[in-house]
Enzyme design. Structure first.
Site, PDB file in Angstrom:
ATOM      1  N   HIS A 158       2.402   1.653   5.800  1.00  0.00           N
ATOM      2  CA  HIS A 158       1.294   2.505   6.263  1.00  0.00           C
ATOM      3  C   HIS A 158       0.106   1.575   6.550  1.00  0.00           C
ATOM      4  O   HIS A 158      -0.108   0.599   5.824  1.00  0.00           O
ATOM      5  CB  HIS A 158       0.853   3.491   5.165  1.00  0.00           C
ATOM      6  CG  HIS A 158       1.698   4.726   5.050  1.00  0.00           C
ATOM      7  ND1 HIS A 158       2.070   5.251   3.830  1.00  0.00           N
ATOM      8  CD2 HIS A 158       2.204   5.566   5.993  1.00  0.00           C
ATOM      9  CE1 HIS A 158       2.786   6.356   4.033  1.00  0.00           C
ATOM     10  NE2 HIS A 158       2.883   6.562   5.327  1.00  0.00           N
ATOM     11  N   CYS A 252      -4.266   5.670  -1.046  1.00  0.00           N
ATOM     12  CA  CYS A 252      -3.233   6.700  -0.812  1.00  0.00           C
ATOM     13  C   CYS A 252      -3.505   7.949  -1.641  1.00  0.00           C
ATOM     14  O   CYS A 252      -3.134   9.056  -1.246  1.00  0.00           O
ATOM     15  CB  CYS A 252      -1.855   6.187  -1.183  1.00  0.00           C
ATOM     16  SG  CYS A 252      -1.427   4.601  -0.503  1.00  0.00           S
TER      17      CYS A 252
HETATM   18  N1  ARG Z   1       5.992   7.012  -1.917  1.00  0.00           N
HETATM   19  C1  ARG Z   1       5.086   7.329  -0.845  1.00  0.00           C
HETATM   20  C2  ARG Z   1       5.791   7.209   0.479  1.00  0.00           C
HETATM   21  O1  ARG Z   1       6.581   6.316   0.649  1.00  0.00           O
HETATM   22  C3  ARG Z   1       3.864   6.453  -0.898  1.00  0.00           C
HETATM   23  C4  ARG Z   1       2.800   6.880   0.077  1.00  0.00           C
HETATM   24  C5  ARG Z   1       1.644   5.931   0.123  1.00  0.00           C
HETATM   25  N2  ARG Z   1       0.583   6.440   0.904  1.00  0.00           N
HETATM   26  C6  ARG Z   1      -0.212   5.726   1.684  1.00  0.00           C
HETATM   27  N3  ARG Z   1      -1.217   6.312   2.265  1.00  0.00           N
HETATM   28  N4  ARG Z   1       0.014   4.464   1.938  1.00  0.00           N
HETATM   29  O2  ARG Z   1       5.600   7.990   1.383  1.00  0.00           O
END
Ligand code: ARG
Length: 264
Positions: A158, A252
């Site tokens: 992300h 996140c």
């Molecule tokens: N376990 C989550 C996923 O893989 C983590 C999300 C992390 N969020 C972020 N904004 N980077 O989707």
């Protein structure tokens, strides 16, 4: 924010997640409470909560639940089926609070986790979790310039894992996580770019929350913390290890529902 009552590693959808490396619920609760306390009691920020839902363990990562600019809300279209059930809960949250203009892009898009506002532009990440054609949809819906940034390293899947909006003059990033052309697009626009070391990036130091004066980041990113202090910022290093097991950090866990990001 979303309390971590149901947070766990129930599946693996990014390189950080291992179902055999489970979360300590006590430590996760303490880390989340620490962040909530810092925001509300120390920094005086207003934090609204969304009710956690059983078997949606990643709902704690509210940054993926929407992108909000002014009174307009872009809902996510999660790539992985494991997270798709979250969308209706985020949609209901905004609807119940009177946000009337909500859309869901037709292409995959994982909210603020992949779209960070800096002054008048929106930096948007792809291709791991969001599709580039979603960026054109965002540009049209919000009426902003969207600068697409291509991510190259699956560990930084992300945009908010590899780039921080620090203030209206400053962005921090981990250069090896981007293509040359994408780095160039950032350097061309942003007066001050802070480059994170590999150790700080892997310590989740770039998954940080800044209001331009205070910056909240992982306590595993000492070089970034020193850099921000030298720039005159107040630095709040916080433990975030339990959420990092899921590939998440404080950014996140935090969705900005004000009129845009740190550099409004
Ligand atoms: N376990 C989550 C996923 O893989 C983590 C999300 C992390 N969020 C972020 N904004 N980077 O989707």
């Amino acid at each position: 924010m979303c309390p971590p009552n149901h947070f766990d590693i129930e599946y693996e959808i990014n390189p950080w997640m291992h179902v055999d490396d489970p979360v300590s619920p006590e430590r996760a609760a303490a880390q989340w409470e620490g962040l909530y306390h810092l925001y509300t009691k120390v920094l005086g920020w207003q934090v609204a909560l969304i009710e956690p839902v059983p078997h949606l363990p990643d709902m704690v990562f509210t940054a993926n639940g929407a992108l909000v600019m002014g009174d307009r809300v872009a809902l996510p279209r999660f790539r992985q089926p494991e997270r798709q059930g979250e969308t209706e809960h985020f949609a209901a949250w905004f609807r119940d609070r009177g946000f009337k203009t909500c859309v869901q892009p037709r292409h995959d898009f994982e909210g603020e986790g992949d779209a960070l506002r800096w002054n008048d532009v929106l930096f948007a990440g792809y291709p791991w979790r969001s599709d580039k054609p979603a960026h054109a949809e965002l540009a049209q819906f919000f009426g902003v310039e969207v600068v697409s940034l291509q991510l190259t390293d699956a560990r930084f899947y992300h945009l908010d894992t590899a780039l921080t909006i620090v203030d209206e003059r400053t962005v921090a990033l981990y250069p090896p996580a981007f293509t040359e052309a994408s780095l160039e697009a950032v350097y061309r626009r942003v007066p001050r770019v802070v480059e994170a070391s590999e150790a700080d990036a892997l310590g989740y130091g770039l998954n940080a929350v800044s209001d331009g004066h205070h910056i909240v980041l992982s306590d595993r990113a000492p070089e970034l913390a020193a850099t921000y202090a030298a720039l005159g910022m107040t630095v709040h290093p916080m433990p975030i290890s339990e959420f990092q097991k899921s590939g998440g950090g404080m950014k996140c866990l935090t969705l900005d529902v004000r009129n845009g990001g740190a550099s409004r």
